[in-house]
Design a protein around this motif. Structure first.
Motif: not given
Length: 127
Positions: A77-83
């Motif tokens: 999974q990634k956060d809303d900034k792609g991390r």
């Protein structure tokens, strides 16, 4: 815990009565004026042993257990900034309800690896 009345009999930089007073940093020096061990990393502003149980090294075993958060299909999974999202194990302490990393102090005669296994089992897995 070390008692101030027993300080003169403590042998630093050795294993004494199963208590490991050797540092993983190597041999440490003693204060010439009072014989107390000096922090190998420099001054801290603290005197004595503070809240620690022993003078000199106090060996602790605190495992940091992490994993990448994943979707059911196994994709990370990634956060809303792609991390990528990293998860870690923490426990809520029973005494003050604060969050902490599981772990504890190595007992006299104990090993770091045995302490890690025991403390992680007790604190994180309720075993």
């Amino acid at each position: 815990a070390d008692k101030d009345s027993e300080f003169a009999s403590i042998k630093f930089n050795t294993v004494q009565d199963k208590v490991n007073r050797c540092s993983f940093e190597g041999e440490y020096t003693l204060d010439g004026s009072n014989g107390r061990p000096l922090n190998p990393r420099g001054r801290t502003g603290l005197k004595g042993r503070g809240r620690l149980g022993r003078y000199g090294p106090n060996h602790a075993a605190d495992p940091i257990v992490t994993r990448w958060k994943r979707y059911p299909n196994g994709q990370i999974q990634k956060d809303d900034k792609g991390r990528q999202v990293l998860e870690f194990v923490s426990v809520q302490r029973r005494d003050n309800h604060e969050w902490a990393i599981p772990g504890g102090m190595v007992e006299a005669g104990g090993t770091v690896s045995a302490t890690l296994k025991r403390e992680f089992g007790e604190e994180a897995m309720n075993s």
